[in-house]
Design an enzyme around this catalytic site. Structure first.
Site, PDB file in Angstrom:
ATOM      1  CE1 TYR A  74      -3.108  -2.918   0.174  1.00  0.00           C
ATOM      2  CE2 TYR A  74      -3.634  -2.364   2.449  1.00  0.00           C
ATOM      3  CZ  TYR A  74      -3.829  -3.141   1.336  1.00  0.00           C
ATOM      4  OH  TYR A  74      -4.761  -4.158   1.380  1.00  0.00           O
ATOM      5  N   GLY A  96     -22.057   0.802  -4.820  1.00  0.00           N
ATOM      6  CA  GLY A  96     -22.379   1.685  -5.929  1.00  0.00           C
ATOM      7  C   GLY A  96     -23.512   1.214  -6.818  1.00  0.00           C
TER       8      GLY A  96
END
Length: 287
Positions: free
Chosen positions: A66, A218
């Protein structure tokens, strides 16, 4: 209004030392675009981690890839002031290399995995990994060598619990030949629960199941959508309903919603207070 505390999500027992609150926090969004480079504001990234601990979050998920490394630096800085630092459980991941934004290349050579564990411990300020995931199984190396190296480090006291990420039931069973597997981290959410068999197998084996991308809402929101209608019924956000569904799905599920926003962090933690009915859970399970 119920107290805003991750402890309301219930607990999961990893071992005699660690019983964690099930609703955790993932650091993936504390990076630049494409999970590449630093986050735009160091202080903001650190403050989100700090506030998460204030809200009762004691399970944090991160990975060397990350950034790479940037999320680990923010996490380490954010945990320095935590009053309960010795009670905070960190899951880490190694085995993915990065060559640029949104590029992820598995690399499971045993020497590399060992190197990354050692560097991660230095970066996070740890003398051992609480939970270390093999981020991806690399097809170029036998599973026995990849998991076997983590087992060697576990025997050396450098890793307490071993996990796998994005695996099938068959792959978990193969890895179990070489080490005790205590957790699995796969893509799983209310909009995509194709890995129901993995969740069920993990529960049967008393393995934690950590769903990444837990807020894939979404496609399910909008006027008269089932998720939005149920959220209105409970007077909460769609994200809270999505997390409440995960928490109800199985007692071994540990959601790790990530965000760089204090407001979204508090909204996510508030999901611990949502008591989803069986009827609403079943309706969402059919989506």
């Amino acid at each position: 209004m119920a107290e805003l505390n991750a402890a309301n999500s219930g607990t999961y027992q990893f071992d005699d030392q660690f019983k964690i609150n099930r609703l955790g926090y993932g650091t993936m969004q504390l990076t630049g675009p494409g999970t590449w480079g630093p986050y735009k504001d160091w202080n903001q990234a650190v403050s989100v981690v700090e506030h998460a601990t204030e809200l009762g979050v004691n399970f944090f998920d991160t990975a060397d890839s990350y950034g790479p490394w940037f999320a680990d630096h923010y996490l380490a800085a954010g945990l320095k002031k935590a009053a309960n630092r010795d009670q905070i459980f960190i899951s880490d991941k190694v085995g993915q290399t990065r060559q640029g934004p949104s590029i992820w290349t598995p690399h499971g050579e045993p020497g590399y995995l060992r190197q990354q564990v050692e560097v991660s411990m230095m970066t996070l300020g740890l003398d051992h990994e609480d939970l270390l995931f093999l981020h991806r199984i690399d097809s170029h190396f036998p599973v026995a060598e990849q998991v076997g190296e983590l087992k060697k480090m576990q025997d050396e006291g450098k890793i307490k619990h071993i996990g796998l990420s994005q695996v099938t039931v068959e792959e978990i069973k193969e890895a179990q030949k070489y080490a005790k597997i205590d957790a699995v981290e796969n893509l799983y959410n209310v909009a995509n629960h194709k890995d129901d068999d993995v969740v069920d197998y993990c529960e049967s084996q008393h393995m934690a199941f950590v769903p990444w991308f837990p807020l894939n809402t979404g496609k399910l929101v909008g006027a008269n959508s089932p998720l939005s209608n149920i959220a209105k019924k409970y007077n909460v956000s769609e994200a809270q309903i999505a997390l409440a569904w995960l928490l109800k799905r199985s007692p071994n599920i540990l959601p790790i919603p990530g965000t760089s926003s204090i407001q979204h962090l508090e909204d996510n933690v508030a999901a611990a207070n949502v008591d989803l009915s069986d009827a609403d859970f079943n309706q969402l399970s059919q989506l």
